[in-house]
Design a protein around this motif. Structure first.
Motif, short mmCIF file in Angstrom:
data_model
loop_
_atom_site.label_atom_id
_atom_site.label_comp_id
_atom_site.label_asym_id
_atom_site.label_seq_id
_atom_site.Cartn_x
_atom_site.Cartn_y
_atom_site.Cartn_z
N CYS A 63 0.83 -1.20 0.00
CA CYS A 63 0.00 0.00 0.00
C CYS A 63 0.87 1.25 0.00
O CYS A 63 0.57 2.23 -0.69
CB CYS A 63 -0.94 0.01 1.21
SG CYS A 63 -2.32 -1.14 1.08
N PHE B 37 -1.74 3.48 -1.79
CA PHE B 37 -3.08 3.11 -1.37
C PHE B 37 -3.23 3.33 0.13
O PHE B 37 -2.24 3.33 0.87
CB PHE B 37 -3.38 1.64 -1.70
CG PHE B 37 -3.46 1.32 -3.16
CD1 PHE B 37 -3.50 2.31 -4.13
CD2 PHE B 37 -3.48 0.01 -3.58
CE1 PHE B 37 -3.57 2.01 -5.48
CE2 PHE B 37 -3.56 -0.31 -4.93
CZ PHE B 37 -3.61 0.69 -5.87
N PHE C 23 -3.72 2.06 3.51
CA PHE C 23 -3.55 0.77 4.18
C PHE C 23 -4.76 0.43 5.04
O PHE C 23 -5.27 -0.69 5.00
CB PHE C 23 -2.27 0.78 5.03
CG PHE C 23 -2.12 -0.41 5.93
CD1 PHE C 23 -1.87 -1.66 5.42
CD2 PHE C 23 -2.23 -0.27 7.31
CE1 PHE C 23 -1.73 -2.76 6.24
CE2 PHE C 23 -2.10 -1.36 8.14
CZ PHE C 23 -1.85 -2.62 7.61
N THR D 157 -7.65 -0.67 2.99
CA THR D 157 -7.38 -1.99 2.42
C THR D 157 -7.62 -3.08 3.44
O THR D 157 -8.26 -4.10 3.16
CB THR D 157 -5.94 -2.05 1.88
OG1 THR D 157 -5.75 -1.01 0.93
CG2 THR D 157 -5.64 -3.40 1.24
N LEU E 229 -2.40 -6.68 -5.05
CA LEU E 229 -1.56 -5.49 -4.95
C LEU E 229 -0.20 -5.72 -5.59
O LEU E 229 0.34 -4.82 -6.25
CB LEU E 229 -1.40 -5.07 -3.49
CG LEU E 229 -2.66 -4.54 -2.80
CD1 LEU E 229 -2.38 -4.24 -1.34
CD2 LEU E 229 -3.22 -3.33 -3.51
#
Length: 109
Positions: free
Chosen positions: A21, A26, A28, A31, A63
């Protein structure tokens, strides 16, 4: 047994997810919450099911695929830019040769 499973998820999956991430930019926490809401608890989860472990592994794989795809796309863009730079240099060389009244040099075979 359960503590081993929880430790596996925390040490391996969550660490990998956090790293991926971070590299991909992204969120985290989002996610992790997408995998299972208990994984985002401040105190951490107290137990982990097989489905949660599988989902964590699947998310890590997704990912990692995104990361690899991004690197391949970046390499392809770089390759195209290099080809364009070479073509530009060849055109410039041909123009110089033409201006000097010489035959153009053909570099490619």
């Amino acid at each position: 047994m359960q503590s081993d499973r929880l430790k596996k998820v925390q040490e391996h999956h969550l660490y990998a997810l956090n790293s991926l991430c971070s590299v991909l930019g992204f969120d985290f926490q989002q996610t992790v919450l997408g995998i299972h809401p208990n994984l985002g608890d401040i105190e951490g989860p107290t137990s982990v099911s097989n489905d949660t472990i599988q989902q964590a592994e699947t998310t890590c794989g997704s990912l990692l695929y995104e990361l690899q795809k991004g690197k391949v796309d970046q390499a392809n863009r770089s390759r195209a830019q290099l080809r364009q730079a070479i073509a530009d240099c060849e055109a410039e060389l041909a123009a110089i040769c033409s201006a000097m009244g010489e035959r153009p040099v053909h570099i490619r075979q």
